[in-house]
Enzyme design. Structure first.
Site, PDB file in Angstrom:
ATOM      1  N   LYS A  13       0.843  -1.210   0.000  1.00  0.00           N
ATOM      2  CA  LYS A  13       0.000   0.000   0.000  1.00  0.00           C
ATOM      3  C   LYS A  13       0.876   1.258   0.000  1.00  0.00           C
ATOM      4  O   LYS A  13       0.687   2.156  -0.825  1.00  0.00           O
ATOM      5  CB  LYS A  13      -0.930   0.023   1.240  1.00  0.00           C
ATOM      6  CG  LYS A  13      -1.861  -1.178   1.329  1.00  0.00           C
ATOM      7  CD  LYS A  13      -2.777  -1.106   2.530  1.00  0.00           C
ATOM      8  CE  LYS A  13      -2.061  -1.142   3.860  1.00  0.00           C
ATOM      9  NZ  LYS A  13      -1.374  -2.417   4.182  1.00  0.00           N
ATOM     10  N   ARG A  88      -9.993   0.335   8.978  1.00  0.00           N
ATOM     11  CA  ARG A  88      -9.505  -1.019   9.228  1.00  0.00           C
ATOM     12  C   ARG A  88     -10.494  -1.843  10.045  1.00  0.00           C
ATOM     13  O   ARG A  88     -10.235  -3.020  10.320  1.00  0.00           O
ATOM     14  CB  ARG A  88      -8.236  -0.884  10.064  1.00  0.00           C
ATOM     15  CG  ARG A  88      -6.980  -0.730   9.243  1.00  0.00           C
ATOM     16  CD  ARG A  88      -6.076  -1.663   9.758  1.00  0.00           C
ATOM     17  NE  ARG A  88      -4.706  -1.770   9.881  1.00  0.00           N
ATOM     18  CZ  ARG A  88      -3.717  -1.087   9.432  1.00  0.00           C
ATOM     19  NH1 ARG A  88      -3.871  -0.013   8.770  1.00  0.00           N
ATOM     20  NH2 ARG A  88      -2.499  -1.471   9.653  1.00  0.00           N
ATOM     21  N   ARG A 127      11.737  -5.037   5.008  1.00  0.00           N
ATOM     22  CA  ARG A 127      11.408  -3.630   4.762  1.00  0.00           C
ATOM     23  C   ARG A 127      12.326  -2.693   5.543  1.00  0.00           C
ATOM     24  O   ARG A 127      12.655  -2.922   6.691  1.00  0.00           O
ATOM     25  CB  ARG A 127       9.969  -3.347   5.162  1.00  0.00           C
ATOM     26  CG  ARG A 127       9.662  -1.834   5.099  1.00  0.00           C
ATOM     27  CD  ARG A 127       8.219  -1.501   5.230  1.00  0.00           C
ATOM     28  NE  ARG A 127       7.548  -2.249   6.252  1.00  0.00           N
ATOM     29  CZ  ARG A 127       6.220  -2.414   6.301  1.00  0.00           C
ATOM     30  NH1 ARG A 127       5.465  -1.869   5.376  1.00  0.00           N
ATOM     31  NH2 ARG A 127       5.659  -3.116   7.258  1.00  0.00           N
ATOM     32  N   ARG A 160      11.060  -0.869  11.100  1.00  0.00           N
ATOM     33  CA  ARG A 160       9.939  -0.611  12.002  1.00  0.00           C
ATOM     34  C   ARG A 160       9.911  -1.616  13.156  1.00  0.00           C
ATOM     35  O   ARG A 160      10.227  -2.784  12.962  1.00  0.00           O
ATOM     36  CB  ARG A 160       8.614  -0.686  11.227  1.00  0.00           C
ATOM     37  CG  ARG A 160       8.281   0.605  10.522  1.00  0.00           C
ATOM     38  CD  ARG A 160       7.157   0.502   9.536  1.00  0.00           C
ATOM     39  NE  ARG A 160       5.995  -0.258   9.965  1.00  0.00           N
ATOM     40  CZ  ARG A 160       4.886  -0.402   9.229  1.00  0.00           C
ATOM     41  NH1 ARG A 160       4.803   0.198   8.047  1.00  0.00           N
ATOM     42  NH2 ARG A 160       3.878  -1.106   9.667  1.00  0.00           N
ATOM     43  N   ARG A 171      -0.235  -9.373  12.971  1.00  0.00           N
ATOM     44  CA  ARG A 171      -0.928  -8.335  12.176  1.00  0.00           C
ATOM     45  C   ARG A 171      -1.780  -8.975  11.083  1.00  0.00           C
ATOM     46  O   ARG A 171      -2.870  -8.487  10.762  1.00  0.00           O
ATOM     47  CB  ARG A 171       0.093  -7.357  11.590  1.00  0.00           C
ATOM     48  CG  ARG A 171       0.598  -6.377  12.655  1.00  0.00           C
ATOM     49  CD  ARG A 171       1.929  -5.761  12.300  1.00  0.00           C
ATOM     50  NE  ARG A 171       1.925  -5.043  11.052  1.00  0.00           N
ATOM     51  CZ  ARG A 171       3.018  -4.805  10.328  1.00  0.00           C
ATOM     52  NH1 ARG A 171       4.193  -5.249  10.735  1.00  0.00           N
ATOM     53  NH2 ARG A 171       2.934  -4.131   9.225  1.00  0.00           N
TER      54      ARG A 171
END
Ligand code: AP5
Ligand code: MG
Length: 218
Positions: A13, A88, A127, A160, A171
Protein backbone atom coordinates in the site's frame (compact mmCIF):
# COMPACT_ATOMS: atom_id res chain seq x y z
CA UNK A 1 -10.91 11.64 -6.41
CA UNK A 2 -11.37 10.13 -2.93
CA UNK A 3 -9.62 6.77 -2.81
CA UNK A 4 -9.01 4.11 -0.16
CA UNK A 5 -6.12 1.64 -0.40
CA UNK A 6 -6.83 -1.66 1.35
CA UNK A 7 -4.67 -4.75 1.67
CA UNK A 8 -2.90 -6.84 4.28
CA UNK A 9 0.25 -5.60 6.01
CA UNK A 10 3.13 -5.70 3.53
CA UNK A 11 0.82 -5.83 0.48
CA UNK A 12 2.48 -2.74 -0.98
CA UNK A 13 0.00 0.00 0.00
CA UNK A 14 2.71 2.48 1.02
CA UNK A 15 4.80 1.56 -2.03
CA UNK A 16 1.92 2.12 -4.48
CA UNK A 17 0.84 5.24 -2.59
CA UNK A 18 4.17 6.93 -3.41
CA UNK A 19 3.44 6.66 -7.14
CA UNK A 20 -0.30 7.34 -6.89
CA UNK A 21 0.11 10.65 -5.05
CA UNK A 22 2.82 11.78 -7.44
CA UNK A 23 0.75 10.90 -10.54
CA UNK A 24 -2.68 12.07 -9.37
CA UNK A 25 -1.49 14.97 -7.17
CA UNK A 26 -3.57 14.04 -4.14
CA UNK A 27 -2.33 13.89 -0.51
CA UNK A 28 -1.35 10.56 1.05
CA UNK A 29 -3.20 10.05 4.33
CA UNK A 30 -1.61 7.06 6.08
CA UNK A 31 -2.75 6.41 9.65
CA UNK A 32 0.31 4.18 10.20
CA UNK A 33 2.66 7.03 9.16
CA UNK A 34 0.70 9.49 11.34
CA UNK A 35 1.02 7.20 14.37
CA UNK A 36 4.74 6.59 13.74
CA UNK A 37 5.35 10.36 13.45
CA UNK A 38 3.51 10.84 16.77
CA UNK A 39 5.63 8.11 18.42
CA UNK A 40 8.83 9.81 17.21
CA UNK A 41 7.65 13.18 18.50
CA UNK A 42 6.71 11.64 21.86
CA UNK A 43 3.20 13.16 21.86
CA UNK A 44 0.35 11.79 24.00
CA UNK A 45 -1.13 10.22 20.87
CA UNK A 46 2.21 8.55 20.13
CA UNK A 47 2.53 7.19 23.66
CA UNK A 48 -0.96 5.74 23.44
CA UNK A 49 -0.54 4.24 19.96
CA UNK A 50 2.91 2.72 20.50
CA UNK A 51 1.92 -0.18 22.73
CA UNK A 52 -0.78 -1.33 20.31
CA UNK A 53 1.47 -1.00 17.27
CA UNK A 54 4.35 -2.90 18.81
CA UNK A 55 1.97 -5.71 19.77
CA UNK A 56 0.58 -5.89 16.21
CA UNK A 57 -2.86 -4.79 17.42
CA UNK A 58 -5.11 -2.01 16.19
CA UNK A 59 -5.10 1.36 17.95
CA UNK A 60 -8.60 1.92 19.46
CA UNK A 61 -11.22 3.17 17.01
CA UNK A 62 -12.05 6.41 18.83
CA UNK A 63 -8.40 7.55 18.72
CA UNK A 64 -7.95 6.64 15.05
CA UNK A 65 -11.24 8.11 13.85
CA UNK A 66 -10.44 11.43 15.56
CA UNK A 67 -7.11 11.91 13.79
CA UNK A 68 -8.55 10.99 10.39
CA UNK A 69 -11.47 13.38 10.79
CA UNK A 70 -9.09 16.21 11.56
CA UNK A 71 -6.76 15.33 8.67
CA UNK A 72 -9.51 15.03 6.01
CA UNK A 73 -10.89 18.42 7.03
CA UNK A 74 -7.66 20.15 5.98
CA UNK A 75 -7.75 22.20 2.75
CA UNK A 76 -5.24 20.02 0.85
CA UNK A 77 -7.86 17.22 0.90
CA UNK A 78 -10.47 19.38 -0.84
CA UNK A 79 -9.68 18.01 -4.31
CA UNK A 80 -9.32 14.42 -3.16
CA UNK A 81 -7.10 12.18 -1.04
CA UNK A 82 -5.62 8.71 -0.80
CA UNK A 83 -6.40 6.93 2.46
CA UNK A 84 -3.88 4.18 3.31
CA UNK A 85 -4.51 1.92 6.31
CA UNK A 86 -7.90 3.41 7.19
CA UNK A 87 -10.63 2.24 7.67
CA UNK A 88 -9.51 -1.02 9.23
CA UNK A 89 -12.67 -1.94 11.16
CA UNK A 90 -16.36 -1.72 10.26
CA UNK A 91 -16.79 0.89 13.03
CA UNK A 92 -14.13 3.04 11.31
CA UNK A 93 -15.81 2.53 7.90
CA UNK A 94 -19.16 3.64 9.29
CA UNK A 95 -17.53 6.64 10.96
CA UNK A 96 -15.85 7.53 7.67
CA UNK A 97 -19.26 7.57 5.95
CA UNK A 98 -20.35 10.14 8.55
CA UNK A 99 -17.19 12.22 8.11
CA UNK A 100 -17.62 12.19 4.32
CA UNK A 101 -21.25 13.22 4.61
CA UNK A 102 -20.36 16.12 6.90
CA UNK A 103 -17.72 17.25 4.37
CA UNK A 104 -20.12 16.82 1.41
CA UNK A 105 -17.93 14.11 -0.17
CA UNK A 106 -18.03 10.41 -0.83
CA UNK A 107 -15.62 7.51 -1.23
CA UNK A 108 -15.50 6.76 -4.94
CA UNK A 109 -13.15 3.82 -5.13
CA UNK A 110 -11.54 1.22 -2.87
CA UNK A 111 -8.41 -0.38 -4.33
CA UNK A 112 -7.79 -3.78 -2.75
CA UNK A 113 -4.21 -5.01 -3.17
CA UNK A 114 -4.28 -8.77 -2.64
CA UNK A 115 -1.13 -10.72 -1.73
CA UNK A 116 -1.01 -14.26 -0.25
CA UNK A 117 0.09 -14.55 3.40
CA UNK A 118 3.17 -16.67 2.58
CA UNK A 119 4.65 -13.81 0.49
CA UNK A 120 3.91 -11.15 3.10
CA UNK A 121 6.34 -12.13 5.86
CA UNK A 122 9.44 -11.93 3.62
CA UNK A 123 8.31 -8.51 2.41
CA UNK A 124 7.80 -7.25 5.96
CA UNK A 125 11.02 -8.48 7.57
CA UNK A 126 13.10 -7.03 4.70
CA UNK A 127 11.41 -3.63 4.76
CA UNK A 128 13.41 -0.51 5.57
CA UNK A 129 11.74 2.91 5.84
CA UNK A 130 12.86 6.53 5.89
CA UNK A 131 12.14 8.34 9.16
CA UNK A 132 11.93 11.67 7.46
CA UNK A 133 9.91 11.16 4.26
CA UNK A 134 8.40 7.66 4.92
CA UNK A 135 9.69 6.24 1.61
CA UNK A 136 9.66 2.44 1.74
CA UNK A 137 12.50 0.13 0.59
CA UNK A 138 13.26 -3.58 0.73
CA UNK A 139 16.71 -5.10 1.24
CA UNK A 140 16.11 -7.50 -1.68
CA UNK A 141 13.12 -6.31 -3.75
CA UNK A 142 13.68 -2.56 -3.71
CA UNK A 143 17.09 -1.67 -2.23
CA UNK A 144 18.20 1.96 -1.95
CA UNK A 145 21.16 3.08 -4.12
CA UNK A 146 23.37 3.42 -1.02
CA UNK A 147 22.73 0.79 1.67
CA UNK A 148 20.83 2.18 4.66
CA UNK A 149 20.32 5.66 3.16
CA UNK A 150 17.15 7.14 1.63
CA UNK A 151 17.51 7.89 -2.12
CA UNK A 152 15.16 10.85 -1.81
CA UNK A 153 16.35 12.76 1.24
CA UNK A 154 19.68 11.19 2.30
CA UNK A 155 18.45 10.32 5.80
CA UNK A 156 19.28 6.95 7.44
CA UNK A 157 16.74 4.14 6.99
CA UNK A 158 15.27 2.21 9.92
CA UNK A 159 13.42 -1.04 10.53
CA UNK A 160 9.94 -0.61 12.00
CA UNK A 161 9.47 -1.99 15.52
CA UNK A 162 6.48 -4.03 14.28
CA UNK A 163 8.40 -5.61 11.39
CA UNK A 164 9.54 -8.70 13.32
CA UNK A 165 8.22 -12.03 12.04
CA UNK A 166 6.05 -12.80 15.10
CA UNK A 167 4.42 -9.35 15.02
CA UNK A 168 3.85 -9.62 11.27
CA UNK A 169 1.99 -12.91 11.78
CA UNK A 170 -0.14 -11.29 14.51
CA UNK A 171 -0.93 -8.33 12.18
CA UNK A 172 -2.06 -10.76 9.47
CA UNK A 173 -4.39 -12.41 12.00
CA UNK A 174 -5.84 -9.03 13.01
CA UNK A 175 -6.30 -8.15 9.32
CA UNK A 176 -8.25 -11.34 8.62
CA UNK A 177 -10.50 -10.84 11.64
CA UNK A 178 -11.09 -7.10 11.66
CA UNK A 179 -10.33 -5.70 8.20
CA UNK A 180 -11.75 -8.36 5.84
CA UNK A 181 -15.28 -7.31 6.94
CA UNK A 182 -14.43 -3.75 5.78
CA UNK A 183 -13.98 -5.12 2.26
CA UNK A 184 -17.45 -6.68 2.46
CA UNK A 185 -18.80 -3.31 3.64
CA UNK A 186 -17.47 -1.58 0.50
CA UNK A 187 -18.23 -4.52 -1.83
CA UNK A 188 -21.90 -4.02 -0.98
CA UNK A 189 -21.56 -0.44 -2.22
CA UNK A 190 -19.97 -1.74 -5.46
CA UNK A 191 -16.81 0.38 -5.18
CA UNK A 192 -14.09 -2.28 -4.68
CA UNK A 193 -11.47 -2.93 -7.39
CA UNK A 194 -9.25 -5.96 -6.79
CA UNK A 195 -5.61 -5.82 -7.87
CA UNK A 196 -3.17 -8.75 -7.86
CA UNK A 197 -0.34 -7.40 -5.68
CA UNK A 198 1.81 -10.50 -6.02
CA UNK A 199 3.77 -9.14 -8.97
CA UNK A 200 6.60 -6.68 -9.48
CA UNK A 201 5.93 -3.16 -8.23
CA UNK A 202 5.75 -1.69 -11.77
CA UNK A 203 3.20 -4.29 -12.94
CA UNK A 204 1.00 -3.58 -9.91
CA UNK A 205 1.25 0.15 -10.60
CA UNK A 206 0.13 -0.30 -14.24
CA UNK A 207 -3.11 -1.90 -13.02
CA UNK A 208 -3.64 0.62 -10.21
CA UNK A 209 -3.13 3.47 -12.67
CA UNK A 210 -5.60 1.98 -15.17
CA UNK A 211 -8.26 1.55 -12.50
CA UNK A 212 -7.84 5.08 -11.15
CA UNK A 213 -7.60 6.71 -14.58
CA UNK A 214 -10.78 4.99 -15.74
CA UNK A 215 -12.48 6.51 -12.73
CA UNK A 216 -10.78 9.89 -13.22
CA UNK A 217 -11.99 10.11 -16.85
CA UNK A 218 -15.62 9.34 -15.97
P1 AP5 B 1 0.37 0.52 8.85
O1 AP5 B 1 1.53 1.40 8.84
O2 AP5 B 1 -0.84 0.91 8.10
O3 AP5 B 1 0.85 -0.91 8.46
P2 AP5 B 1 0.12 -2.09 7.64
O4 AP5 B 1 -1.25 -1.92 7.17
O5 AP5 B 1 0.38 -3.27 8.50
O6 AP5 B 1 0.80 -2.07 6.30
P3 AP5 B 1 2.29 -1.94 6.04
O7 AP5 B 1 2.70 -0.53 6.10
O8 AP5 B 1 3.02 -2.95 6.91
O9 AP5 B 1 2.37 -2.52 4.56
P4 AP5 B 1 2.13 -1.82 3.16
O10 AP5 B 1 0.96 -2.46 2.52
O11 AP5 B 1 2.15 -0.33 3.27
O12 AP5 B 1 3.43 -2.36 2.42
P5 AP5 B 1 4.73 -1.57 1.89
O13 AP5 B 1 4.40 -0.78 0.69
O14 AP5 B 1 5.43 -0.91 3.01
O15 AP5 B 1 -0.10 0.27 10.37
C1 AP5 B 1 0.85 -0.02 11.38
C2 AP5 B 1 0.12 -0.11 12.72
O16 AP5 B 1 -0.47 1.17 13.03
C3 AP5 B 1 -1.03 -1.11 12.81
O17 AP5 B 1 -0.60 -2.42 13.09
C4 AP5 B 1 -1.86 -0.49 13.94
O18 AP5 B 1 -1.29 -0.77 15.20
C5 AP5 B 1 -1.73 1.01 13.67
N1 AP5 B 1 -2.80 1.49 12.79
C6 AP5 B 1 -2.64 2.06 11.55
N2 AP5 B 1 -3.83 2.37 11.02
C7 AP5 B 1 -4.77 1.99 11.91
C8 AP5 B 1 -6.18 2.03 11.92
N3 AP5 B 1 -6.89 2.51 10.88
N4 AP5 B 1 -6.83 1.55 13.02
C9 AP5 B 1 -6.16 1.08 14.08
N5 AP5 B 1 -4.81 0.99 14.12
C10 AP5 B 1 -4.11 1.44 13.05
O19 AP5 B 1 5.59 -2.84 1.38
C11 AP5 B 1 6.10 -3.79 2.31
C12 AP5 B 1 7.49 -4.26 1.83
O20 AP5 B 1 7.35 -4.97 0.60
C13 AP5 B 1 8.45 -3.10 1.54
O21 AP5 B 1 9.74 -3.48 1.94
C14 AP5 B 1 8.37 -2.92 0.01
O22 AP5 B 1 9.59 -2.42 -0.53
C15 AP5 B 1 8.08 -4.35 -0.45
N6 AP5 B 1 7.22 -4.38 -1.63
C16 AP5 B 1 6.16 -3.57 -1.91
N7 AP5 B 1 5.59 -3.90 -3.09
C17 AP5 B 1 6.32 -4.97 -3.57
C18 AP5 B 1 6.24 -5.80 -4.73
N8 AP5 B 1 5.27 -5.59 -5.67
N9 AP5 B 1 7.12 -6.82 -4.90
C19 AP5 B 1 8.09 -7.04 -3.93
N10 AP5 B 1 8.23 -6.30 -2.81
C20 AP5 B 1 7.35 -5.28 -2.63
MG1 MG C 1 2.35 1.04 4.84
Amino acid sequence: MNVILVGPPGAGKGTQAETIVEHFKIPHVSTGDMFRDAVRQGTELGKRAQEYMNAGKLVPDEVTIGIVKERLSQPDCDKGFLLDGFPRTVVQAEALDGIMESLGKKIEIVVNIAVPDEIIVERIVGRRSCKKCNTVYHTKFNPPKVEGICDKCGEPLFQRADDQEATAVQRLRVYAEQTNPVLDFYAQKGVVKDIDGNRARAAVWEDVKKVLESYDNN
